[in-house]
Design a protein around this motif. Structure first.
Motif, PDB file in Angstrom:
ATOM      1  N   ILE B  92       0.837  -1.208   0.000  1.00 15.54           N
ATOM      2  CA  ILE B  92       0.000   0.000   0.000  1.00 15.54           C
ATOM      3  C   ILE B  92       0.869   1.254   0.000  1.00 15.54           C
ATOM      4  CG2 ILE B  92      -1.606   1.358   1.414  1.00 15.54           C
ATOM      5  CD1 ILE B  92      -2.967  -1.321   2.082  1.00 15.54           C
ATOM      6  N   LYS B  93       1.942   1.215   0.776  1.00 13.13           N
ATOM      7  CA  LYS B  93       2.848   2.361   0.840  1.00 13.13           C
ATOM      8  C   LYS B  93       3.397   2.690  -0.551  1.00 13.13           C
ATOM      9  CE  LYS B  93       6.817   3.732   3.614  1.00 13.13           C
ATOM     10  NZ  LYS B  93       7.774   3.230   4.607  1.00 13.13           N
ATOM     11  N   SER B  94       3.663   1.660  -1.336  1.00 15.36           N
ATOM     12  CA  SER B  94       4.229   1.879  -2.670  1.00 15.36           C
ATOM     13  C   SER B  94       3.209   2.457  -3.643  1.00 15.36           C
ATOM     14  CB  SER B  94       4.735   0.540  -3.239  1.00 15.36           C
ATOM     15  OG  SER B  94       3.635  -0.266  -3.630  1.00 15.36           O
ATOM     16  N   GLY B  95       1.922   2.385  -3.284  1.00 14.16           N
ATOM     17  CA  GLY B  95       0.889   2.906  -4.170  1.00 14.16           C
ATOM     18  C   GLY B  95       0.342   1.887  -5.148  1.00 14.16           C
ATOM     19  N   GLU B  96       0.816   0.651  -5.054  1.00 14.64           N
ATOM     20  CA  GLU B  96       0.374  -0.386  -5.990  1.00 14.64           C
ATOM     21  C   GLU B  96      -1.125  -0.684  -5.832  1.00 14.64           C
ATOM     22  OE1 GLU B  96       2.336  -1.674  -8.275  1.00 14.64           O
ATOM     23  OE2 GLU B  96       0.897  -3.140  -9.050  1.00 14.64           O
ATOM     24  N   PHE B  97      -1.563  -0.798  -4.582  1.00 12.64           N
ATOM     25  CA  PHE B  97      -2.981  -1.047  -4.291  1.00 12.64           C
ATOM     26  C   PHE B  97      -3.398  -0.152  -3.131  1.00 12.64           C
ATOM     27  CE2 PHE B  97      -1.832  -5.342  -6.005  1.00 12.64           C
ATOM     28  CZ  PHE B  97      -2.722  -5.358  -7.076  1.00 12.64           C
ATOM     29  N   LEU B 211      -5.903  -3.411   5.646  1.00 10.97           N
ATOM     30  CA  LEU B 211      -5.034  -2.241   5.510  1.00 10.97           C
ATOM     31  C   LEU B 211      -5.480  -1.394   4.320  1.00 10.97           C
ATOM     32  CD1 LEU B 211      -3.333  -4.272   7.242  1.00 10.97           C
ATOM     33  CD2 LEU B 211      -1.307  -3.222   6.250  1.00 10.97           C
ATOM     34  N   ALA B 212      -5.366  -0.076   4.477  1.00 15.00           N
ATOM     35  CA  ALA B 212      -5.820   0.830   3.420  1.00 15.00           C
ATOM     36  C   ALA B 212      -4.871   2.005   3.286  1.00 15.00           C
ATOM     37  CB  ALA B 212      -7.229   1.340   3.739  1.00 15.00           C
ATOM     38  N   SER B 213      -4.885   2.598   2.094  1.00 13.61           N
ATOM     39  CA  SER B 213      -4.132   3.837   1.890  1.00 13.61           C
ATOM     40  C   SER B 213      -4.850   4.972   2.624  1.00 13.61           C
ATOM     41  CB  SER B 213      -4.058   4.160   0.400  1.00 13.61           C
ATOM     42  OG  SER B 213      -5.375   4.431  -0.070  1.00 13.61           O
ATOM     43  N   GLU B 214      -4.171   6.103   2.742  1.00 13.12           N
ATOM     44  CA  GLU B 214      -4.769   7.238   3.456  1.00 13.12           C
ATOM     45  C   GLU B 214      -6.069   7.682   2.772  1.00 13.12           C
ATOM     46  OE1 GLU B 214      -2.207  10.637   3.919  1.00 13.12           O
ATOM     47  OE2 GLU B 214      -3.497  11.416   5.514  1.00 13.12           O
ATOM     48  N   ALA B 215      -6.025   7.795   1.440  1.00 13.92           N
ATOM     49  CA  ALA B 215      -7.212   8.252   0.715  1.00 13.92           C
ATOM     50  C   ALA B 215      -8.364   7.261   0.891  1.00 13.92           C
ATOM     51  CB  ALA B 215      -6.882   8.419  -0.773  1.00 13.92           C
ATOM     52  N   LYS B 216      -8.045   5.981   0.801  1.00 11.74           N
ATOM     53  CA  LYS B 216      -9.080   4.956   0.941  1.00 11.74           C
ATOM     54  C   LYS B 216      -9.648   4.970   2.360  1.00 11.74           C
ATOM     55  CE  LYS B 216     -11.291   1.441  -0.885  1.00 11.74           C
ATOM     56  NZ  LYS B 216     -12.093   1.600  -2.115  1.00 11.74           N
TER      57      LYS B 216
END
Lengths: 141, 382
Positions: B92-97, B211-216
């Motif tokens: 997630i940190k890498s931005g892949e998903f 786990l989720a990205s900040e935007a998600k």
């Protein structure tokens, strides 16, 4: 010594001309680091064979109070608790082994210890020799 | 690069569940995490999962749904759960998903583990003569530590007493009955100085974290914690580890101390900022030593800390608020994720009777295992 049973491993023990038991180890030539036990397939260009000091001080200890699972434990079904410890051999290396020569509650950190031969009976009843450390008592010293 | 959040968590109760395989317990944890978050398996873009002894995590898709998601199996011994989370975090940190799951589960037979010497690069005699037991290692590490730093048997007992008291308040714990210090001290000696009640047991259980990205995370609007650091480290020279026929005379740091330092640096916080901690407590002594190795106190200060109750749920640094491994048992693949689950539940105010009060903000978790690997995660209330 002729009265000793065969060693539990061919690359573990050395008996010198005076009959004294010693532990086989390896020294990494480049770093000088001691490795015990010696790696099974030690490359002679990387390692030289060395014998470890026979005396040291008890670094830590415990008592094995239940029979370990077999495998890997190869001792007989009948079980008696035994002490285990690490002994700092001079300024060379700290080696783990069984402890003997005192009651189970008779060990303490920093005791002076000496390498001894330890008879070990396999589940089949066959006898082998391994090593242990025993306190150096006034009488023996 | 995105910040990473935990937006959901599920757990299958630890202990013994005869009617479910380890895999089924994993599926249970995933479904619970999804259900609590109001998400569907089809929302999950990727998964990392594993167990040490209970099967391949990716076969869960036959139960959960054949969505075609990438499902990475993780097999990293005692750090399996921590490594699954590390994988999900990095992805997630890498931005892949931007939405994924980390799941760990296990199911071990009763009694001590029975390792094979060759699998650990050791000669047979080491196992044959009865030296290859994790219990001996833990006993000898704390035995020396007690002698060097003035820790007493009573302090060992106090740690176990606290664990069972906390476990009694945790729905997912295995041991739910308090046990007093006298009973702990007088129970069967296993490996001196550690008695039966001072050791955890291999067990069963499963944990899933979403786990989720900040935007998600923001768009979902769920109770969440931000993962400020995840660090996994293997052993440095001179550390003292399980299954060591010999140790270097020159003593060094532990995998725990280097993972801890890395995590503090990554998170930009120090031990003084931590409000509660889940520390590897394979046995009572491990919790004591890990307090110092993780930077919470100096060697020897644990004696006073524990006597004063500072590590209880109502203390200044509650440790192992769900009873830790001592009360929950140790299903290897799930154990590290349980610690993060507990911090998530605590920091989102969902811990019920064991809730840490005083508005905790930073949670710290630390898992350690053979042959010398530690994983530390630091989470912050979002």
């Amino acid at each position: 010594m002729p009265d000793l049973a065969p060693p539990i491993d061919d690359r573990l023990l050395h008996v010198d001309a005076d009959g004294a038991l010693m532990l086989l180890a390896a020294r990494e030539r480049e770093s000088g680091r001691l490795v015990f036990p010696a790696p099974g397939d030690a490359d002679p260009e990387r390692y030289e064979s060395v014998l470890l000091p026979r005396e040291g001080r008890l670094w830590s200890w415990t008592v094995q109070r239940f029979r370990p699972k077999s495998p890997p434990y190869a001792g007989p079904e009948a079980f008696a608790p035994y002490a285990v410890g690490y002994v700092a051999l001079g300024d060379a290396i700290i080696v783990e082994g069984r402890l003997t020569g005192a009651p189970l509650d008779g060990f303490a950190i920093d005791m002076k210890m000496r390498l001894v031969a330890e008879p070990f009976t396999l589940e089949s009843g066959e006898r082998r020799t391994t090593f242990a450390f025993a306190p150096i008592t006034e009488k023996a010293a | 690069m995105s910040d990473v959040y935990i937006v959901g968590a599920g757990i299958h109760p630890f202990g013994r569940t005869q009617e479910r395989t380890g895999l089924q317990q994993g599926v249970f944890a995933v479904r619970q995490a999804l259900g609590r978050a109001g998400l569907d398996w089809r929302d999950i873009q990727f998964a990392y999962g594993g167990s040490d002894a209970a099967g391949k995590a990716d076969t869960m898709v036959s139960e959960l749904g054949l969505t075609g998601l990438p499902f990475i199996n993780v097999a990293n011994g005692c750090a399996t759960g921590g490594s699954a989370m590390f994988g999900a975090y990095s992805t997630i940190k890498s931005g892949e998903f931007d939405l994924g799951i980390a799941v760990g589960f296990d199911k071990h037979p009763r009694g001590a583990f029975d390792p094979k010497p060759a699998e650990w690069g050791l000669p047979d005699w080491y196992g044959e003569t009865g030296l290859m037991l994790t219990t001996q290692f833990f006993a000898m590490k704390i035995q020396r530590y007690m002698a060097m730093h003035g820790i007493t048997n009573r302090t060992l007992a106090a740690v176990a007493e606290k664990a069972f008291a906390n476990g009694a308040l945790a729905d997912h714990a295995w041991r739910r009955e308090p046990v007093d210090a006298e009973t702990i001290l007088s129970s069967t000696m296993v490996s001196d100085p550690l008695t039966k009640f001072m050791f955890c047991s291999p067990a069963e259980g499963a944990v899933a974290l979403i786990l989720a990205s900040e935007a998600k995370a923001k768009s979902l609007g769920l109770p969440a914690v931000r993962l400020r650091a995840v660090a996994v480290r293997s052993r440095p020279p001179g550390s003292f580890e399980v299954f060591s026929p010999a140790l270097d005379i020159a003593r060094g740091l532990s995998p725990t101390s280097i993972a801890s330092r890395a995590a503090y640096e990554m998170a930009g916080v120090g031990p003084e900022d931590v409000d509660l901690a889940q520390l590897q407590d394979t046995e009572s002594g491990a919790e004591i030593m890990h307090m110092a190795e993780n930077g919470f106190c100096a060697d020897g200060e644990q004696q006073a800390w524990i006597a004063e109750g500072r590590t209880r749920i109502d203390g200044i640094l509650p440790i192992n608020t769900d009873g830790g491994c001592l009360a929950c048992g140790e299903p290897i693949g799930a154990s590290g994720l349980r610690q993060v689950y507990e911090n998530y539940v605590q920091l989102t105010g969902q811990a019920g009777a064991r809730q840490v009060t005083g508005d905790p903000r930073i949670g710290y978790s630390h898992v350690y295992g053979a042959p010398g690997v530690s994983a530390v995660a630091i989470v912050e209330r979002a």
